[in-house]
Design a protein around this motif. Structure first.
Motif, PDB file in Angstrom:
ATOM      1  N   LEU A 517     -40.324  20.830  13.944  1.00 59.68           N
ATOM      2  CA  LEU A 517     -38.911  20.600  14.263  1.00 59.68           C
ATOM      3  C   LEU A 517     -38.429  19.296  13.638  1.00 59.68           C
ATOM      4  N   CYS A 518     -39.231  18.259  13.773  1.00 60.89           N
ATOM      5  CA  CYS A 518     -38.827  16.966  13.223  1.00 60.89           C
ATOM      6  C   CYS A 518     -38.672  17.049  11.714  1.00 60.89           C
ATOM      7  N   TYR A 519     -39.620  17.719  11.087  1.00 51.91           N
ATOM      8  CA  TYR A 519     -39.548  17.868   9.636  1.00 51.91           C
ATOM      9  C   TYR A 519     -38.264  18.581   9.249  1.00 51.91           C
ATOM     10  N   TYR A 520     -37.944  19.600  10.007  1.00 54.52           N
ATOM     11  CA  TYR A 520     -36.733  20.371   9.733  1.00 54.52           C
ATOM     12  C   TYR A 520     -35.497  19.492   9.892  1.00 54.52           C
ATOM     13  N   TRP A 521     -35.457  18.715  10.943  1.00 46.53           N
ATOM     14  CA  TRP A 521     -34.292  17.855  11.157  1.00 46.53           C
ATOM     15  C   TRP A 521     -34.176  16.796  10.073  1.00 46.53           C
ATOM     16  N   MET A 522     -35.273  16.190   9.727  1.00 44.36           N
ATOM     17  CA  MET A 522     -35.243  15.099   8.753  1.00 44.36           C
ATOM     18  C   MET A 522     -34.861  15.598   7.368  1.00 44.36           C
ATOM     19  N   ASN A 523     -35.382  16.758   7.006  1.00 44.41           N
ATOM     20  CA  ASN A 523     -35.267  17.176   5.616  1.00 44.41           C
ATOM     21  C   ASN A 523     -34.189  18.210   5.371  1.00 44.41           C
ATOM     22  N   VAL A 524     -33.896  19.005   6.375  1.00 40.73           N
ATOM     23  CA  VAL A 524     -32.903  20.057   6.151  1.00 40.73           C
ATOM     24  C   VAL A 524     -31.568  19.689   6.794  1.00 40.73           C
ATOM     25  N   LYS A 528     -27.774  18.719   5.119  1.00 43.00           N
ATOM     26  CA  LYS A 528     -26.738  19.741   5.098  1.00 43.00           C
ATOM     27  C   LYS A 528     -25.502  19.382   5.927  1.00 43.00           C
ATOM     28  N   PHE A 529     -25.713  18.939   7.142  1.00 41.97           N
ATOM     29  CA  PHE A 529     -24.574  18.812   8.048  1.00 41.97           C
ATOM     30  C   PHE A 529     -23.839  17.496   7.858  1.00 41.97           C
ATOM     31  N   SER A 530     -22.583  17.547   8.180  1.00 41.59           N
ATOM     32  CA  SER A 530     -21.761  16.365   7.908  1.00 41.59           C
ATOM     33  C   SER A 530     -22.035  15.274   8.923  1.00 41.59           C
ATOM     34  N   CYS A 531     -22.178  15.648  10.181  1.00 46.47           N
ATOM     35  CA  CYS A 531     -22.464  14.632  11.180  1.00 46.47           C
ATOM     36  C   CYS A 531     -23.817  14.981  11.777  1.00 46.47           C
ATOM     37  N   TRP A 532     -24.836  14.831  10.935  1.00 44.00           N
ATOM     38  CA  TRP A 532     -26.120  15.459  11.252  1.00 44.00           C
ATOM     39  C   TRP A 532     -26.808  14.850  12.463  1.00 44.00           C
ATOM     40  N   GLU A 533     -26.570  13.541  12.737  1.00 43.59           N
ATOM     41  CA  GLU A 533     -27.223  12.946  13.901  1.00 43.59           C
ATOM     42  C   GLU A 533     -26.812  13.666  15.178  1.00 43.59           C
ATOM     43  N   SER A 534     -25.518  13.999  15.247  1.00 41.78           N
ATOM     44  CA  SER A 534     -25.043  14.692  16.437  1.00 41.78           C
ATOM     45  C   SER A 534     -25.625  16.087  16.513  1.00 41.78           C
TER      46      SER A 534
END
Lengths: 974, 187
Positions: A517-524, A528-534
């Motif tokens: 999951l972390c890998y996916y969040w960090m790399n994908v 892609k998303f504009s406000c990805w932290e949220s």
């Protein structure tokens, strides 16, 4: 303490094992006080009890002092309080200096106050060594000496306690192994001493400070009372502990601890990030087309996307309220400091738990442990007690049969076991990796369907995002159950190994899922998303919520259903047990989610608090309704340590590195959040330092930033130093391990010495009884007279005098009897004279012992040692010894008696010079006896035939020599 | 504390606090529990240290002790006379040692006393057999009891005298970390 004394008296084991005068005084009543009511009963009980501990093993007291400690400590201080008390009151005025030099004083630093019990042991040891190796002269200081010694000890203790600070003193007093009354007594002495000391200096001020400190302490204690009232779930914990025992309680303690952790992190985040923002700008800037639909509670997206729940809701401005508040710095530092604090708290609790539970833990002593340490005193439920007894019985039977079975294991069976292990490990690892991979592809698939801007998500899309958390939680629920099926096939030698294997597999599964999951969040997601932290924050929110739902479902399916199945459908399966390991791992997983989310969703701890709070009650109800106490009482404390270690090592460290990677390497989203427009979150610090450079007087901060934070050399040196320190400590640990081994070996050796000496003593004692029976006839003479004295109610100190009187009377009787008796045979050999002298002495000693029955064990040993030395001779001549009763005997006897008396008087005088060395006392005795001999010879020298006097004196000298020899032999024993 | 009647003076409470591991509130609660055991015997007013002892039979009836296989031994070990008659101070002592805060050493000393049935300062085989019978409802055969006890002694006896001295016991306790949490009665 009466019970202890009685134990000493009536226990047959004592009779056989050790030469206890206590026993003897019970068996033949030569004791002048034995018959009537004792006027000094208080004292004699006290003394007997006390010395039963002190003088039990006279010869090797110093080596085996620890053995008699617990009771020695307690007995000497808790018996006959009245005597004890007035004793202390009378002695408190004694100037401390004179007390000091009587016994070597062990200095105790205030830091060592925790070792006050050790100090008490030291005292006991000292008291024991007060009777140096079996010298009869030392019998003289019995009651006075002991009393003195006890006074001294108490004085010393009081002095030490006075020297401590208030806090240490209270702790030391609490730790003393005595009853409350004595503690109170000591405490009152300490306080009195302290106040008298202070009042000498400055009365008024001291009074004032005393009152203030007292009121402070009272205030503090009422605070702690209040804290106890606020303590969460006190009663529930007691109930669970009472019904299910400590091992299940661990889960709830852990849950509570995590709850506290989350409350702390919520307060930190809310206080330093959210409140300033809300004060500055209370209304969230939500686009007009977004409204609260209800799905947000599950998905966390939509309306929540714009609130302070997530990273995106925070601004990057410097807030101008009462003072300037830099949001960027606040956000970064709060999160970073929180992570560091968590790490420190975890390391400390892990270290202390490890120290307490693991360092000396030794799995080898299983039976002894099961017998003496495994019973859980906190269990109060009748059913649970019954079950536990059953379980223990089964376990013991198993362990007995396992012993028999173990040897029968053949090679093929071992190979089969090995194959099963290998297979199940491969299967579980493969399963974990497969789960991780499938979750990754699911995430990939899903993110392709979602539009890049979270604002564009439709309600359906929002609901679809729940798929990933659902699958993750399902995997987390089902796969561990599958893992626990492996237990049916695997045969682990101990239950602990089985649990550890299960834990390791589950940890691996959870790690692989989280890593993917972390890998996916960090790399994908980050790309892609504009406000990805949220978006990441929302994903974590969903995971937390769905995980909570599944935990509830898990306790429904896992516990309720299997309870129903177990009780209704398949009674063979039985009522389920509460699986502590699996449940704790679920908690750890949940907490890891919260830690990962702390950067992306600062208010996630609030959800976590709610979740844990509800979970506590759900689990409690489920436990009480569905479960039975665990069948095996595993070593709960060690499991707890392992859980904390697990929480720290893979999970917290993983979350920390995720945070570090995010803050240092990832570019923050450009449209939202406090770090918009920066290369990475950490560059906030660089910007701040640039600002600082313009402010005069803050150059040091800049310097630190440049030369410490940003310099590789600093980190290089730090790591070098840490490695060196670790190496040194490692070496120290190795050394300590060796030392422990050596000390253990020494205990074993000393035990062997002890059993060897005990054997010798027993042999001696067995060779004696026939002689004793003869001696008894003689003692009957003396029995009458001392009885008269018993009614006169003498004080304790008179007992000694009485003893001497009684002996003199006996002596006279003997003389009379012998003079009436058979005429003297002229050809008495030296050896028989010697023999007779010995006998007479022994008789006298026996008398003596009866008076000081409890304290003269050392002395008895000397006598016995002598007997050993002379044993054969005596056996030969015994029959002539008494029946003929020649004048020579009586003269030798008289001499011996008088010399002894003298020596004893000297000894009594010397009693204050405790602890005098053995040899000097010895010398004194010899001299005293010789002197007595010289004095006594002239009056009666003319009366008997000339040759008897030399015979007597030589006999005496020989006796002395023999005794010394015996003594030496004895000393060589060590 | 609810009623305004003074049970203890402040000095007494201070003494209790300094000498035991309890706060004043817990002391008052303990007094309540003690009082509850025999309301007509135990006075509510303890300011002048009344001499009042409750017999073993009453104390053993407390729910905390009732089901404990060692309940009578616990009470006996803490009573001054050895027969289980406890004054309030001894009662407080007992729960203080059994409380969570008490250090391992203190607990070990009293645990040793509890297991030492025949009060000879050693845990001999006889003691262990009694312990085992209490722990297992006397359902093991005598041979099994013998075996288990022998094994236990063999494992824990360092000095080879085939009985466990306090040193042996303490050594075992230090290596059994659970002891601290299991030798604990919540009041």
């Amino acid at each position: 303490m009466t019970s202890y004394r009685n134990g000493g008296f009536f226990n047959a084991a004592y009779h056989d094992s050790e030469t206890l005068e206590i026993d003897r005084s019970k068996t033949h009543h030569t004791n002048p006080y034995a018959g009537g009511e004792r006027p000094d009963e208080h004292y004699s009980t006290g003394q007997t009890g006390g010395d039963a501990a002190v003088g039990r093993v006279p010869g090797w007291r110093e080596e085996s002092w620890r053995e008699s400690i617990p009771m020695g400590l307690i007995s000497t201080h808790s018996e006959s309080p009245s005597w004890h008390h007035d004793l202390n009151h009378s002695t408190f005025q004694i100037p401390p200096d004179s007390q000091r030099d009587q016994s070597p004083h062990v200095r105790l630093s205030s830091k060592a106050s925790g070792h006050m019990t050790m100090r008490w042991r030291g005292i006991t040891m000292r008291r024991m060594s007060m009777f140096p190796n079996g010298d009869p002269a030392n019998v003289a200081f019995t009651e006075d000496a002991i009393r003195n010694e006890m006074e001294t000890e108490e004085q010393d203790l009081v002095k030490e306690l006075v020297a401590l600070s208030t806090r240490d003193r209270i702790r030391a007093i609490r730790d003393l192994p005595m009853s409350f009354d004595e503690k109170k007594h000591i405490r009152s002495h300490v306080l009195a001493f302290k106040s008298s000391k202070q009042s000498r200096q400055f009365t008024c001020f001291a009074d004032c400070t005393e009152t203030v400190s007292l009121s402070f302490r009272r205030c503090g204690s009422s605070m702690s009372s209040a804290r106890q009232t606020l303590e969460l779930w006190q009663g529930v914990m007691k109930e669970i502990g009472g019904k299910f025992g400590t091992s299940v309680l661990i889960y709830f303690v852990f849950l509570k601890w995590l709850l506290m952790f989350n409350i702390f992190s919520f307060l930190v985040n809310f206080g330093f990030i959210t409140i300033p923002l809300l004060v500055y700008d209370p209304s969230p800037n939500i686009p007009p087309n977004v409204s609260f639909s209800g799905l947000e509670i599950l998905s966390g997206a939509g309306y929540f996307h714009y609130t302070v729940m997530y990273y995106g809701g925070y601004s990057n401005e410097t807030l101008h309220g009462l003072m300037e508040y830099n949001m960027q710095l606040a956000y970064f530092f709060t999160t970073a400091v929180y992570m560091v604090l968590c790490g420190i708290a975890l390391i400390f609790s892990m270290a202390s738990s490890f120290k307490k539970n693991y360092v000396l833990a030794d799995p080898t002593s299983n039976s002894a442990w099961q017998l003496l340490c495994s019973w859980d005193f906190s269990i109060t439920n009748e059913r649970a007690v019954r079950q536990r007894k059953n379980n223990l019985r089964v376990q013991l039977k198993e362990s007995l049969s396992e012993k028999a079975q173990r040897e029968l294991l053949t090679l093929t069976e071992e190979l089969k076991h090995f194959g099963v292990y290998l297979g199940s490990w491969l299967l579980s690892t493969g399963l974990a990796i497969g789960c991780g991979a499938s979750i990754y592809y699911l995430c990939q698939y899903q993110q392709q369907l979602l539009p890049a801007d979270a604002a564009d998500w439709s309600l359906l899309q929002e609901a679809e995002t729940l798929l990933v958390p659902f699958v993750v939680s399902l995997v987390n629920l089902v796969v561990p159950l599958f893992y626990s099926l492996f237990n049916k096939f695997e045969r682990y030698s101990s239950q602990r190994r089985q649990i550890y294997a299960l834990v390791v597999r589950n940890v691996f599964l959870k790690i692989s899922i989280l890593a993917v999951l972390c890998y996916y969040w960090m790399n994908v997601v980050a790309k892609k998303f504009s406000c990805w932290e949220s978006v990441v924050g929302e994903a974590l929110y969903r995971l937390v919520i769905v995980d909570f739902l599944f935990l509830m479902l898990g306790s429904f399916f896992g516990e309720f259903l299997s309870n129903v199945i177990g009780t209704r459908l398949l009674p063979r399966l039985g009522v389920p047990e509460f699986d502590v390991a699996r449940n704790v791992l679920e908690l750890i997983y949940a907490q890891t989610l919260a830690w990962i989310g702390i950067y992306f969703s600062p208010l996630l701890p609030a959800i976590q608090i709610l979740k844990f709070f509800l979970l506590f009650y759900v689990k409690k109800v489920s436990l009480v309704q569905n479960c039975q106490p665990p069948r095996r009482s595993g070593r709960a404390a060690q499991m707890q340590t392992i859980f904390i270690a697990l929480l720290f090592f893979p999970f917290f460290v993983g979350a920390l590195s995720m945070f570090a990677y995010t803050a240092w390497s990832l570019t923050p989203s450009e449209q939202c959040g406090p770090f918009r427009g920066l290369n990475n979150a950490f560059s906030v610090v660089g910007v701040w330092i640039d600002d600082l450079e313009e402010i005069p007087g803050s150059q040091w901060a800049v310097w630190i930033y440049e030369n410490v934070i940003r310099s590789e050399i600093f980190y290089f040196f730090i790591s070098l130093i840490i490695i060196v320190i670790i190496f040194i400590f490692w070496q120290v640990t190795q050394g300590r391990k060796q030392l422990i081994g050596l000390l253990r070996q020494r205990i074993v050796n000393e035990g062997k010495d002890k059993s060897f000496l005990l054997d010798k003593l027993q042999n001696l004692q067995k060779s004696q009884p026939d002689k004793k029976s003869k001696q008894k006839n003689q003692k009957k003479h003396s029995k009458r007279r001392p009885d008269d004295h018993s009614s006169s109610g003498q004080s304790n100190s008179n007992a000694m005098v009485q003893a001497l009187l009684a002996r003199q009377q006996l002596e006279q009787e003997d003389e009379r009897c012998s003079s009436d008796g058979v005429p003297v045979p002229s050809d008495i050999s030296t050896s028989s004279a010697l023999m007779q002298a010995m006998l007479a002495r022994q008789r006298a000693d026996d008398q003596d012992e009866d008076k000081h029955s409890s304290s003269s064990s050392a002395f008895t040993q000397a006598v016995q040692a002598r007997q050993r030395a002379e044993g054969r001779e005596r056996d030969e001549h015994y029959s002539t010894g008494f029946s003929e009763s020649p004048i020579n005997t009586s003269s030798a006897f008289t001499q011996a008696m008088q010399a002894r008396q003298r020596a004893e008087e000297d000894g009594a005088d010397d009693a204050h010079d405790l602890p005098s060395s053995v040899s000097s006392v010895m010398m004194q005795v010899v001299q005293a006896r010789e002197r007595a001999e010289k004095e006594d010879r002239p009056p009666w020298a003319p009366a008997p035939p000339q040759n008897s006097a030399p015979a007597g004196s030589s006999a005496l000298i020989q006796a002395m020599l023999a005794r010394q020899q015996a003594q030496n032999e004895y000393d060589d024993g060590y | 504390m609810g009623n305004k009647q003074t049970i203890f003076t402040d000095e007494q409470l201070d003494a209790y606090q300094d000498c035991t591991f309890f706060t004043r509130k817990e002391i008052l609660r303990l007094h309540g529990r003690y009082h509850e055991l025999a309301p007509h015997l135990v006075p509510m007013d303890y300011t002048n240290d009344p001499d009042c002892k409750l017999p073993l039979a009453l104390i053993v009836n407390m729910p905390e002790l009732k089901e404990n296989p060692f309940c009578s031994r616990i009470v006996e070990s803490f009573s001054e006379d050895g027969f289980g008659n406890l004054s309030f101070n001894e009662f407080v002592d007992m729960f203080s040692v059994l409380s969570e805060m008490a250090p391992r050493e203190l607990k070990a000393i009293y645990a040793f006393k509890i297991y030492d049935f025949n009060v000879d300062n050693y845990l001999c085989k006889e003691d262990l057999e009694k312990t085992l019978n209490r722990l297992t409802k006397e359902e093991l055969t005598p041979e099994e009891v013998q075996l288990v006890c022998e094994k236990a002694i063999e494992e824990a006896d360092l000095d080879g005298d085939s009985k466990l001295s306090y040193a042996d016991f303490e050594n075992m306790i230090t290596r059994a970390p659970d002891f601290l949490s299991t030798f604990h009665i919540r009041i």
